[in-house]
Design an enzyme around this catalytic site. Structure first.
Site, mmCIF file in Angstrom:
data_model
loop_
_atom_site.group_PDB
_atom_site.id
_atom_site.type_symbol
_atom_site.label_atom_id
_atom_site.label_comp_id
_atom_site.label_asym_id
_atom_site.label_seq_id
_atom_site.Cartn_x
_atom_site.Cartn_y
_atom_site.Cartn_z
ATOM 1 N N GLY A 279 0.777 -1.219 0.000
ATOM 2 C CA GLY A 279 0.000 0.000 0.000
ATOM 3 C C GLY A 279 0.819 1.285 0.000
ATOM 4 N N HIS A 280 0.223 2.339 0.550
ATOM 5 C CA HIS A 280 0.758 3.699 0.498
ATOM 6 C C HIS A 280 2.131 3.803 1.159
ATOM 7 C CE1 HIS A 280 0.390 8.042 0.175
ATOM 8 N NE2 HIS A 280 0.544 8.198 1.480
ATOM 9 N N PHE A 281 2.246 3.283 2.376
ATOM 10 C CA PHE A 281 3.519 3.321 3.106
ATOM 11 C C PHE A 281 4.303 2.043 2.815
ATOM 12 C CE2 PHE A 281 1.193 6.504 5.662
ATOM 13 C CZ PHE A 281 2.141 7.521 5.646
#
Length: 303
Positions: A279-281
């Site tokens: 995901g994003h991180f």
């Protein structure tokens, strides 16, 4: 009689004692930063995203410190840097870039690779276009510079840009500073939620919950509207200077989708693109992979 002895443990590879935690005063604000590695080695400037800080680079810094000089500042209002109120400081991306630019000068950095993630992209690309001769490489991780990278997630934010005084728009933006949303950013799109430490969102949320910080984040969400306007300028920088570019992107990011990563190839056809199943991180789940990719890339591209 028993004797107490102090034994220095044998170390191999990563040296966690190599990281230093320091501050510099810029425009009267204390700018906290993490630094590791010898300044004689290639420098990597690490620019964090929202709502985190240099904390997001804690593992990457220790993993790479044996071969590189790493510096990761916290922006004003984030992490351990000063947090002046919105009435005391202009919270815009132009101003954050000014602060980081002055920080770079104060540190005497004349050549560096830029690691940009989320908010780090609009901060870093402003600096890169001011000083293109300094940028040895770009390390892009879920840091957007194209309209293709703005998912439907941005629709309510665009509504806030259009009418920042509307009560429902304000309410929606304030929700992004709450724990549920912070946790959502870390867990959405990951392969195994059990691999994501809750220390991440607990740490970030403790900073968001400081009195006055929600107003800071509202100001920056509004200022984000200035970033898409700068995309053509940044894309021209890519085309003109062709900096060596490594893109490691969490492909399941619902904020900046994989289409934003692929868009870089229009202007940087030689960029090395790696879409990761996370995901994003992305550093939280695929930090080991990203560390290896960065090391291999910089070894080949930066001397």
């Amino acid at each position: 009689m028993a004797h107490a002895t102090t034994t220095q443990p044998a170390t191999k590879g990563i040296d966690i004692s190599n990281v230093e935690y320091k501050t510099l005063t810029i425009e009267g604000q204390e700018i906290f930063y993490r630094e590791a590695g010898s300044p004689d080695n290639p420098t990597v400037l690490l620019l964090h995203g929202y709502p985190t800080s240099s904390f997001m680079f804690r593992n990457l810094i220790t993993a790479l410190s044996g071969k590189y000089h790493l510096i990761a500042p916290d922006y004003p209002g984030f992490g351990n840097s000063s947090m002046p109120l919105v009435t005391e400081f202009e919270y815009t991306f132009d101003h954050l870039a000014d602060i980081v630019d002055q920080f770079i000068t104060a540190k005497g950095l004349t050549k560096y690779s830029l690691y940009v993630m989320d908010y780090g992209a609009p901060v870093g690309y402003r600096i890169a276009t001011r000083h293109p001769e300094r940028v040895q490489a770009l390390l892009v991780q879920n840091g957007n510079a194209y309209e293709e990278g703005l998912s439907p997630f941005w629709d309510p934010i665009r509504a806030f840009w259009a009418d920042p005084q509307h009560e429902e728009n304000i309410k929606g933006m304030k929700a992004t500073s709450q724990l549920d949303f912070t946790k959502w950013q870390y867990l959405t799109g990951v392969r195994d939620v059990a691999k994501i430490s809750p220390d991440t969102w607990v740490h970030d949320q403790s900073k968001l919950d400081r009195p006055g910080n929600v107003d800071i984040q509202l100001a920056l969400f509004y200022s984000y509207s200035s970033n898409p306007e700068r995309y053509p300028e940044w894309q021209e920088f890519f085309r003109t200077y062709q900096p060596p570019t490594l893109i490691t992107w969490g492909a399941n990011d619902e904020i900046f989708p994989a289409s934003g990563a692929k868009a870089y190839l229009k202007d940087l056809p030689d960029a090395e693109l790696h879409l990761l199943d996370t995901g994003h991180f992305a550093l939280e789940e695929d930090g080991t992979v990203i560390t290896s990719l960065i090391d291999d890339f910089l070894t080949r591209k930066v001397k």
